[in-house]
Structures are given as C-alpha cells and as structure tokens.
Design a protein around this motif. Sequence first.
Motif, mmCIF file in Angstrom:
data_model
loop_
_atom_site.group_PDB
_atom_site.id
_atom_site.type_symbol
_atom_site.label_atom_id
_atom_site.label_comp_id
_atom_site.label_asym_id
_atom_site.label_seq_id
_atom_site.Cartn_x
_atom_site.Cartn_y
_atom_site.Cartn_z
ATOM 1 N N LEU A 206 0.816 -1.304 0.068
ATOM 2 C CA LEU A 206 -0.136 0.037 0.181
ATOM 3 C C LEU A 206 1.185 1.266 0.057
ATOM 4 O O LEU A 206 2.044 1.487 0.680
ATOM 5 C CB LEU A 206 -0.843 0.030 1.288
ATOM 6 N N PRO A 207 0.461 2.281 -0.723
ATOM 7 C CA PRO A 207 1.273 3.426 -0.693
ATOM 8 C C PRO A 207 1.193 4.414 0.236
ATOM 9 O O PRO A 207 0.733 5.677 0.005
ATOM 10 C CB PRO A 207 0.870 3.965 -2.186
ATOM 11 N N TYR A 250 5.391 18.874 9.311
ATOM 12 C CA TYR A 250 5.394 17.955 8.308
ATOM 13 C C TYR A 250 6.728 17.984 7.877
ATOM 14 O O TYR A 250 7.317 18.704 7.341
ATOM 15 C CB TYR A 250 4.451 18.471 7.131
ATOM 16 N N ASP A 251 7.108 16.639 7.949
ATOM 17 C CA ASP A 251 8.549 16.227 7.342
ATOM 18 C C ASP A 251 8.522 14.804 6.863
ATOM 19 O O ASP A 251 8.138 13.888 7.583
ATOM 20 C CB ASP A 251 9.426 16.327 8.794
ATOM 21 N N TRP A 252 8.557 14.593 5.501
ATOM 22 C CA TRP A 252 8.601 13.549 4.948
ATOM 23 C C TRP A 252 9.889 12.638 4.739
ATOM 24 O O TRP A 252 9.835 11.493 4.213
ATOM 25 C CB TRP A 252 7.970 13.536 3.508
ATOM 26 N N LYS A 253 10.704 13.368 5.080
ATOM 27 C CA LYS A 253 12.246 12.806 4.964
ATOM 28 C C LYS A 253 12.599 11.913 6.127
ATOM 29 O O LYS A 253 13.140 10.860 6.171
ATOM 30 C CB LYS A 253 13.256 13.643 4.663
ATOM 31 N N ASN A 254 12.581 12.595 7.316
ATOM 32 C CA ASN A 254 13.369 11.934 8.614
ATOM 33 C C ASN A 254 11.952 11.628 9.441
ATOM 34 O O ASN A 254 11.269 12.327 10.046
ATOM 35 C CB ASN A 254 13.730 13.316 9.553
ATOM 36 N N LEU A 255 11.982 10.214 9.213
ATOM 37 C CA LEU A 255 10.880 9.467 9.892
ATOM 38 C C LEU A 255 10.962 8.934 11.287
ATOM 39 O O LEU A 255 10.547 7.720 11.762
ATOM 40 C CB LEU A 255 10.317 8.414 8.796
ATOM 41 N N ASP A 256 11.772 9.530 12.039
ATOM 42 C CA ASP A 256 12.070 9.158 13.578
ATOM 43 C C ASP A 256 11.068 9.710 14.544
ATOM 44 O O ASP A 256 10.313 10.697 13.976
ATOM 45 C CB ASP A 256 13.497 9.332 14.081
ATOM 46 N N THR A 292 -1.223 8.923 3.424
ATOM 47 C CA THR A 292 -1.219 7.995 2.157
ATOM 48 C C THR A 292 -1.150 8.920 1.070
ATOM 49 O O THR A 292 -0.976 10.174 0.945
ATOM 50 C CB THR A 292 -2.585 7.487 2.141
ATOM 51 N N HIS A 293 -0.675 8.446 0.094
ATOM 52 C CA HIS A 293 -0.402 9.066 -1.480
ATOM 53 C C HIS A 293 -1.521 9.823 -1.725
ATOM 54 O O HIS A 293 -1.345 11.118 -2.428
ATOM 55 C CB HIS A 293 -0.011 7.993 -2.429
ATOM 56 N N ASP A 294 -2.716 9.628 -1.565
ATOM 57 C CA ASP A 294 -3.840 10.374 -1.926
ATOM 58 C C ASP A 294 -4.710 11.026 -0.791
ATOM 59 O O ASP A 294 -5.738 11.503 -1.276
ATOM 60 C CB ASP A 294 -4.822 9.622 -3.151
ATOM 61 N N ARG A 295 -4.238 10.946 0.225
ATOM 62 C CA ARG A 295 -4.841 11.524 1.433
ATOM 63 C C ARG A 295 -6.218 10.873 1.704
ATOM 64 O O ARG A 295 -7.208 11.527 2.212
ATOM 65 C CB ARG A 295 -5.140 13.035 1.439
ATOM 66 N N ARG A 296 -6.445 9.717 1.425
ATOM 67 C CA ARG A 296 -7.602 8.721 1.424
ATOM 68 C C ARG A 296 -7.215 7.607 2.409
ATOM 69 O O ARG A 296 -6.370 7.053 2.310
ATOM 70 C CB ARG A 296 -8.177 8.411 0.429
ATOM 71 N N PRO A 297 -8.090 7.169 3.420
ATOM 72 C CA PRO A 297 -7.769 5.990 4.157
ATOM 73 C C PRO A 297 -7.616 4.575 3.327
ATOM 74 O O PRO A 297 -8.078 4.650 2.087
ATOM 75 C CB PRO A 297 -8.887 6.038 5.267
ATOM 76 N N PHE A 298 -7.002 3.850 3.872
ATOM 77 C CA PHE A 298 -6.803 2.488 3.413
ATOM 78 C C PHE A 298 -7.877 1.442 4.260
ATOM 79 O O PHE A 298 -7.552 1.370 5.359
ATOM 80 C CB PHE A 298 -5.465 1.878 3.499
ATOM 81 N N VAL A 299 -8.867 1.138 3.401
ATOM 82 C CA VAL A 299 -9.887 0.257 4.071
ATOM 83 C C VAL A 299 -10.207 -0.706 2.885
ATOM 84 O O VAL A 299 -10.408 -0.685 1.816
ATOM 85 C CB VAL A 299 -11.367 0.937 4.321
ATOM 86 N N GLY A 300 -10.349 -2.219 3.628
ATOM 87 C CA GLY A 300 -10.804 -3.056 2.598
ATOM 88 C C GLY A 300 -9.979 -4.409 3.077
ATOM 89 O O GLY A 300 -9.222 -4.627 4.066
ATOM 90 N N LEU A 301 -10.152 -5.607 2.352
ATOM 91 C CA LEU A 301 -9.765 -6.993 2.243
ATOM 92 C C LEU A 301 -8.571 -7.209 1.331
ATOM 93 O O LEU A 301 -8.442 -6.466 0.232
ATOM 94 C CB LEU A 301 -10.600 -7.966 2.033
ATOM 95 N N HIS A 302 -7.452 -7.884 1.753
ATOM 96 C CA HIS A 302 -6.467 -8.297 1.038
ATOM 97 C C HIS A 302 -6.760 -8.769 -0.108
ATOM 98 O O HIS A 302 -7.882 -9.654 -0.450
ATOM 99 C CB HIS A 302 -5.597 -9.162 1.783
ATOM 100 N N VAL A 343 -11.806 5.042 -0.601
ATOM 101 C CA VAL A 343 -11.104 4.595 0.557
ATOM 102 C C VAL A 343 -10.888 3.086 0.569
ATOM 103 O O VAL A 343 -9.963 2.644 1.043
ATOM 104 C CB VAL A 343 -11.793 4.640 1.721
ATOM 105 N N ASP A 344 -11.608 2.388 -0.135
ATOM 106 C CA ASP A 344 -11.410 0.937 -0.809
ATOM 107 C C ASP A 344 -10.118 0.703 -1.089
ATOM 108 O O ASP A 344 -9.794 1.512 -2.217
ATOM 109 C CB ASP A 344 -12.619 0.408 -1.444
ATOM 110 N N ILE A 345 -9.341 -0.156 -0.661
ATOM 111 C CA ILE A 345 -8.055 -0.528 -1.243
ATOM 112 C C ILE A 345 -8.071 -1.101 -2.615
ATOM 113 O O ILE A 345 -7.045 -1.101 -3.438
ATOM 114 C CB ILE A 345 -7.151 -1.316 -0.396
ATOM 115 N N LYS A 346 -9.093 -1.346 -3.075
ATOM 116 C CA LYS A 346 -9.430 -2.134 -4.629
ATOM 117 C C LYS A 346 -9.000 -0.816 -5.490
ATOM 118 O O LYS A 346 -8.604 -1.147 -6.713
ATOM 119 C CB LYS A 346 -10.745 -2.338 -4.829
ATOM 120 N N ARG A 347 -9.011 0.301 -5.151
ATOM 121 C CA ARG A 347 -8.414 1.568 -5.947
ATOM 122 C C ARG A 347 -7.139 1.551 -6.458
ATOM 123 O O ARG A 347 -6.760 2.207 -7.176
ATOM 124 C CB ARG A 347 -8.974 2.668 -5.292
#
Length: 349
Positions: A206-207, A250-256, A292-302, A343-347
């Motif tokens: 997932l991105p 907001y810092d996308w590089k230093n993820l500590d 997430t990459h599109d600012r929408r949650p990740f919801v769904g089944l594998h 929000v469905d991870i099928k997207r």
Amino acid sequence: MTVDYIIVGQGLAGTVMARQLMRNGDSVFVFDRYGKDISSRVAGGIFNPITGRKMVRTWLADELFGYLFPFYEELEKELAASFFHPKPIYRPFVSVEEYNEWTGKCSEPKFAAYVRELVKPGTPKIGMDNVYGGLLLDRCGYVDIGEMLDVFRKYLEAEVRFSPETFEEDKLEITEDGVTYGDVSARKIIYCDGYASKNSRYFGYLPFRPVKGELLEIKLAGEIAVEEIYNRGVFMLPVGDGTYRVGATYDWKNLDTAPTEEKRTELAGKLEKLINCPFEIIGQRAGVRPATHDRRPFVGLHPEYPQLAVFNGLGTKGVSLAPYFAEEFAGFLSGKNDITPEVDIKRLK
C-alpha cells in the motif's frame, strides 16, 4: 480463545474499529505494544470542517461531522470518561480582501452550518491583534486521544480482550476458515497498526506516505487565558490547566520520533505571528502519521487473502474520519453495505 476479529494496533484506528465491531455484536481481541510516541498519542486530535490555507470545506464534511459527535459522546458515556471536547475554532483573516470574500461565502449552504460568526476587523480577541477579522467556526473541537486510548485499553483488559505483546507477523497462520495467532483464532484479522503496516508482507504494497509531525506544549505569560482554538498557519489548542498544544509540522524525510530544534524554532516562529503575547515552551513531542499518497484512508480486504483486512492510513484528519469509516467497514464485513470507493484499497490495483 476464538473471536470474530483480531485487531492489530490500539491507536485511534484500532480503538474506533474495535468499538464499532463490538457495537455490531462481534467479539474482538486486540494486540498492541504501548508506545508514548505513536502518532495517535502525539496528535492534537482536532476536528475541523473548514481546513487548509484556502479554508475549504473538508471532504465529506456533512457525513463525517454528522456522525462523529454522537459517536464520541456515546463512547464517553460507555467508558465513563471525558475525552471529547467540542470547542470553536477561530481562524483570523490575513487581508481585507479575505474578509470581504467571506461576507458572501458565509451565507452559502455548504458553509453556513459550520460558521458561527463572521468577526469584523479589529474586534478584540484575547492575545491576538485581529487586524482583519476572521471566522469563528462551529462543530469543531478536539479529542484527547491519549485519554481515550487509555480508558479503552483498560476496558479491553477487564474484558480479557487485550494483549500488550508485540505482534509478530511470522507467527500468523492463515487457515481456510480464518486466522490463528498463538492461542487466538478469528474469522479475520484487521491491521490498524499505522506506519508499521509498511513492513507487512501482506499490506506493505500500500502506498503509504508517512509524515513526521511535531507539537509544542506551551504556557502563556501572565493571566491570559484563551478558550477557543486559534488556527492559522499553526494551531494553538487549549487543553486545560493553562496549557496549550501548538502544531503541527510536516517532514516526509526524517521519519524518527525524536523532537528537533529546527521544528521547535519553526513552530515558535509561526505562533509569534498568530498571537501577540509572550509564551513559554514547556514540552515538545514528535510522531509519524500514517498518511497516504492520495490523502484517503486504506480500508478493505487483502486481494488474495480475504481473511486479512486493513483499516489504516487515516492521516491528519483521523479523528473525523475514523468513526464514519469504521462503521461503514463493520457494515461491509457483516454484508450490509459496500465500502466507499475513494477509501477501498481496490482503488490501488
């Protein structure tokens, strides 16, 4: 032990998901290793229908804000706790043109329900010059997420539905009828473990676009006491006892999860532009949000293993997103409804 669902993670996502499933009559067992620097505990917990530099109505505002108030109010009563704090947000304008623009916007149906007052330029505001006036927003406030997580954890422990052990994916067994982890079996397992899902063999694809955020804790000088949330460029959130949270970065590089002097200076500088009174910094915290990459949650089944599910990626607006989409996902899992396509991870196929 056999339950309907195993939940991995008891941050905001895991807590709200567990409660929605239990309300539907399902049984859960939650695995969570306590961490004071998880994003849910570091977050300001603000919910706000008018957001961004351009002050636009947030995505699905009517649906989300119509649902979150009764959800948190009912959860407070169920847990005999206090963590839901409705509170107006004041957003000062940065120009006369912006004030003029909003004199018309305030009457538009999409904004009217969320604007309590159009404040005229020069109207006195505690600790602020308020040269150009601003908007006093309604249906806003904050959730003390740390308090909510603590009381819900105690509730789960009392029900013997909780383990503090670290979830190790290698120990997960996928069976024809569900999953088994140690001595717990379930129909499904739901990953609600935030940024940690990036390391999952099942949901690592997932991105996610994790982002580090930092907050300050401050006290204002003298007898100054601000009751509203101030928000423009930075938020200043009163949390009681004369203490305020200020954020966020907001810092996308230093993820500590280590607080930095750079962000301390950045937040202090932005706060000095928002208010006109001295303040003392008394604390600083940092965490990594599961954005997430599109600012929408990740919801769904594998896509290959329907025994595995995910409810994650709530990002900076998790307090407003979690109740609505957890209820929707719980309904989906019981065959009552579909998942919102955005929000469905099928997207992500």
